[in-house]
Design an enzyme around this catalytic site. Structure first.
Site, PDB file in Angstrom:
ATOM      1  CE  LYS A 280      -4.373   1.471   1.954  1.00  0.00           C
ATOM      2  NZ  LYS A 280      -5.397   1.046   2.721  1.00  0.00           N
ATOM      3  CD  GLU A 364     -19.765  -1.005   7.746  1.00  0.00           C
ATOM      4  OE1 GLU A 364     -19.870  -2.335   7.325  1.00  0.00           O
ATOM      5  OE2 GLU A 364     -19.026  -0.299   7.673  1.00  0.00           O
ATOM      6  NE  ARG A 392     -22.615  -2.937   3.172  1.00  0.00           N
ATOM      7  CZ  ARG A 392     -21.503  -3.272   2.539  1.00  0.00           C
ATOM      8  NH1 ARG A 392     -20.432  -3.813   3.177  1.00  0.00           N
ATOM      9  NH2 ARG A 392     -21.409  -2.906   1.403  1.00  0.00           N
TER      10      ARG A 392
HETATM   11  C1  TPP Z   1     -19.272  -0.810   4.394  1.00  0.00           C
HETATM   12  C2  TPP Z   1     -18.032  -0.015   4.161  1.00  0.00           C
HETATM   13  N1  TPP Z   1     -17.493   0.380   5.593  1.00  0.00           N
HETATM   14  C3  TPP Z   1     -16.375   1.250   5.366  1.00  0.00           C
HETATM   15  C4  TPP Z   1     -15.784   1.492   4.486  1.00  0.00           C
HETATM   16  C5  TPP Z   1     -14.649   2.479   4.607  1.00  0.00           C
HETATM   17  N2  TPP Z   1     -13.467   1.919   3.813  1.00  0.00           N
HETATM   18  C6  TPP Z   1     -13.012   2.415   2.716  1.00  0.00           C
HETATM   19  S1  TPP Z   1     -11.644   1.564   2.035  1.00  0.00           S
HETATM   20  C7  TPP Z   1     -11.473   0.603   3.357  1.00  0.00           C
HETATM   21  C8  TPP Z   1     -10.490  -0.152   3.596  1.00  0.00           C
HETATM   22  C9  TPP Z   1     -10.419  -1.366   2.403  1.00  0.00           C
HETATM   23  O1  TPP Z   1      -9.325  -2.058   2.588  1.00  0.00           O
HETATM   24  P1  TPP Z   1      -8.863  -3.147   1.640  1.00  0.00           P
HETATM   25  O2  TPP Z   1     -10.117  -3.731   0.929  1.00  0.00           O
HETATM   26  O3  TPP Z   1      -7.906  -3.933   2.019  1.00  0.00           O
HETATM   27  O4  TPP Z   1      -8.270  -2.000   0.482  1.00  0.00           O
HETATM   28  P2  TPP Z   1      -6.845  -1.341   0.428  1.00  0.00           P
HETATM   29  O5  TPP Z   1      -7.310   0.216   0.789  1.00  0.00           O
HETATM   30  O6  TPP Z   1      -6.011  -1.944   1.486  1.00  0.00           O
HETATM   31  O7  TPP Z   1      -6.268  -1.333  -0.791  1.00  0.00           O
HETATM   32  C10 TPP Z   1     -12.705   1.168   4.262  1.00  0.00           C
HETATM   33  C11 TPP Z   1     -12.907   0.339   5.853  1.00  0.00           C
HETATM   34  C12 TPP Z   1     -16.525   1.123   3.128  1.00  0.00           C
HETATM   35  N3  TPP Z   1     -15.807   1.610   2.024  1.00  0.00           N
HETATM   36  N4  TPP Z   1     -17.578   0.718   3.107  1.00  0.00           N
END
Ligand code: TPP
Length: 630
Positions: A280, A364, A392
């Site tokens: 990342k 959630e 959700r």
């Molecule tokens: C339902 C929901 N909850 C919280 C989020 C906030 N959110 C956006 S990206 C993310 C992390 C995603 O992690 P990952 O899938 O591993 O992708 P990375 O950013 O590490 O590439 C979160 C928690 C979201 N988009 N959707």
């Protein structure tokens, strides 16, 4: 080189060698635009090679490439005809920061909320199967998003129908913060072996060649696969679910990615999971060193390397302080986040009381049910969610919290318009939905003092309670320091008048007060009310107040349908005298990205808008009732 790419077809003209400098060019472009517009930097820098390789091998838009959350789709946008408009990303009228079906035929999904890509892919794969098409379907999902339950519902379904879907697990060991949970540990433990890959390749060769007539070969090969996996420890959750698991492979080695994706493309006849390891923030040292801080960046952070600290406090910061204070004061308080520790302001709580802080993952629904059971188990959970992500978990709020009256304190951040994340992130529905739930108390602070009082009141109440506040600055007081007991004053009558009364829900009180001053200079006698608790609906208090006025304006950052404005209108219609009611509410549309300030002005929440509504209202004859929201 990037300038020569107007579509994935142009990309395919480049040699493998040329792709390496292209990736660097893409990185620089992303960094440059993020320095001006802000956005999801680290996730995008981590997926440059993967996105280039996918578009090099597959044929978008005939093949579907679906990004989970969509926050890592910037390279995809740059390669699919949106290079020239990339500078507008997240700005008003510009490109969305996520994939949007209306934006491009290359965007298969409307994304923003996590863990949906596998289900979306299953739908496209099934539609293709039923229509007899044979285009490929690829879902790219991060290890963080794989903590969300809906991902497993999709995995299960694809496995059930043996749909030919390629799922790419983009494993960087991070959600926004460090990823959590057993699945994350399991993924981290999966190791690569060329030997195992060769054996599985041989196995699938045998299956393809001898399937049908030589049934025993299939049976034998299957047994061998299971034996090999068991022997070398390569059984994993995906292979056990019936996926052909490949990996982990280096997600920054473009040659290798293209090679493997090319082979997979030729052979996708069943569910495949390709496990890709990425870093990342790759290529930007600050982001590599602190991917959580650089997950979403502001121009200030990009330039200074520091988080901007302003004198004024946001509602989130006030909540952060209050949660720590309550944690120290009450030993039964526990704090829960669903993968948004820093965003919701719970980092300090975690630092000071780590034993009482829990990250549920991007889950959630689980977080709400967990909070309910913790409450029944004798603790007092504060569950901090963004308004939009809480949508959700409404069913869990009904069954696992409200039916039994679990004393969960729901801290709903980002309520109202949020700005540049757009449609999927606006907190425009929570008042409508939460006020429907029997037993739920719904509170809306207009300032920092009110927010603190509300959390204290929620704790004392010992019933389900929610407190919703926006992504905005919180003044110390917008009520001339008049903050009486909430139990006896769900509504405060801040200024008494005779003609128009403005009922304000949330942080727009000072603007309403300024408009009132203006109107007073024109010899009107307007009044000002702060509605602090919407549910239980303060019927008697409001009737008492409204009965001494001729016109009512309600200001509330929520859609009109199901709003407090609508409840006020219904209440007023039961009165003996005709009193026109109008509301300044959010519109009945999905609200695109723009700054919060600009959206608030557009929807009439600024002083001009409030004044306009007041004048329209004052011109309304009092023998008709207008109960329309704006
Ligand atoms: C339902 C929901 N909850 C919280 C989020 C906030 N959110 C956006 S990206 C993310 C992390 C995603 O992690 P990952 O899938 O591993 O992708 P990375 O950013 O590490 O590439 C979160 C928690 C979201 N988009 N959707």
């Amino acid at each position: 080189m990037l300038d020569s790419i107007n579509s994935p077809t142009d990309l395919k003209r480049l040699s493998h060698k040329e792709l390496i400098p292209l990736c660097e060019e893409i990185r620089l472009k992303i960094i440059d635009v993020m320095t001006r517009n802000g956005g999801h930097l680290a996730s995008n820098l981590g997926t440059v090679e993967l996105s280039v390789a996918l578009h090099y091998v597959f044929n978008s838009p005939d093949d579907a490439i679906i990004f989970d959350v969509g926050h890592q789709c910037y390279t995809h946008k740059l390669l699919t005809g949106r290079r020239d408009s990339f500078d507008t990303i997240r700005l008003k009228g510009g490109l969305s920061g996520f994939t949007r079906r209306t934006e491009s035929e290359h965007d298969y999904a409307d994304a923003g909320h996590s863990s949906t890509s596998i289900s979306q892919a299953s739908g496209f794969a099934l539609a293709r199967k039923l229509k007899g098409d044979d285009n490929h379907v690829v879902a790219i999902i991060g290890d963080g998003s794989l903590t969300g339950g809906v991902a497993y519902e999709g995995l299960n379904f694809i496995s059930h129908l043996k749909l030919p879907v390629l799922i790419i697990l983009n494993d960087n060991d991070m959600s926004i913060s460090k990823n959590v949970g057993g699945i994350s540990r399991h993924i981290g433990s999966l190791a690569a072996s060329r030997f195992y890959q060769k054996l599985t390749d041989l196995y699938y060769y045998i299956i393809r060649k001898y399937r049908g007539p030589v049934k025993w070969a299939f049976w034998l090969a299957k047994k061998i696969e299971i034996g090999i996996k068991a022997l070398f420890g390569y059984e994993n959750i995906f292979s056990n679910l019936g996926y052909h698991y490949i990996g982990p492979i280096d997600g920054h080695n473009i040659e290798h990615l293209i090679d493997i994706l090319g082979k997979i493309k030729k052979n996708v006849k069943r569910p495949i999971l390709l496990h890709v390891k990425t870093k990342k923030g790759k290529g930007f040292l600050n982001a590599e060193g602190n991917p959580a801080a650089f997950h979403g960046v502001t121009p200030y952070l990009m330039v200074s390397g520091k988080i901007e600290i302003k004198e004024e406090k946001t509602f989130t910061e006030v909540f952060a302080e209050k949660s720590v204070e309550m944690g120290k004061k009450y030993s039964d308080i526990v704090a829960i986040t669903a993968a948004m520790e820093s965003g919701t302001g719970l980092s300090q709580f975690n630092l000071e009381m780590p034993d009482r802080f829990f990250d549920a993952g991007i889950a959630e629904q689980h977080a709400v049910t967990l909070a309910g059971s913790l409450a029944y188990g004798g603790l007092r959970p504060i569950l901090a969610l963004y308004s939009t992500f809480a949508m959700r978990a409404i069913d869990q709020l009904i069954q696992d919290v409200c039916i039994g009256g679990a004393p969960v304190i729901l801290a709903l951040d980002r309520a109202g318009v949020v700005g540049s994340d757009g449609e999927t992130h606006q907190g425009q529905f929570d008042i409508s939905i939460l006020t429907m739930l029997p037993g739920m108390t719904v509170m809306v602070p207009c300032d920092a003092t009110e927010l603190k009082l509300m959390f204290e009141y929620a704790y004392q109440m010992e019933r389900p309670a929610s407190i919703r506040y926006p992504k905005d600055y919180a003044l110390q007081s917008q009520c001339n320091n008049y903050h009486p007991d909430l139990a006896t004053h769900p509504v405060t009558h801040l200024k008494k008048g005779q003609d128009l009364v403005i009922l304000v829900i949330g942080p727009h009180l000072n603007k309403a007060a300024s408009v009132i001053e203006k109107l007073e200079n024109e010899h009107y006698k307007p009044g000002l009310v702060c509605i602090r608790i919407i549910k239980p609906f303060p019927r008697t208090d409001l009737l008492d107040i409204i009965s001494s006025y001729t016109h009512v304006l309600v200001i509330e950052e929520n859609v009109y349908s199901g709003s407090a404005t609508q409840m006020v209108a219904t209440l007023v219609s039961s009165m003996q005298k005709p009193v026109p009611v109008r509301g300044i509410n959010l519109p009945d549309t999905f609200i695109e990205h723009d700054s919060r300030g600009s959206l608030l002005s557009r929807f009439g929440f600024d002083e001009d808008g409030i004044e306009r509504e007041c004048r329209t209202l004052l011109e309304t004859r009092t023998d008709t009732i207008d109960v329309s929201g704006s």
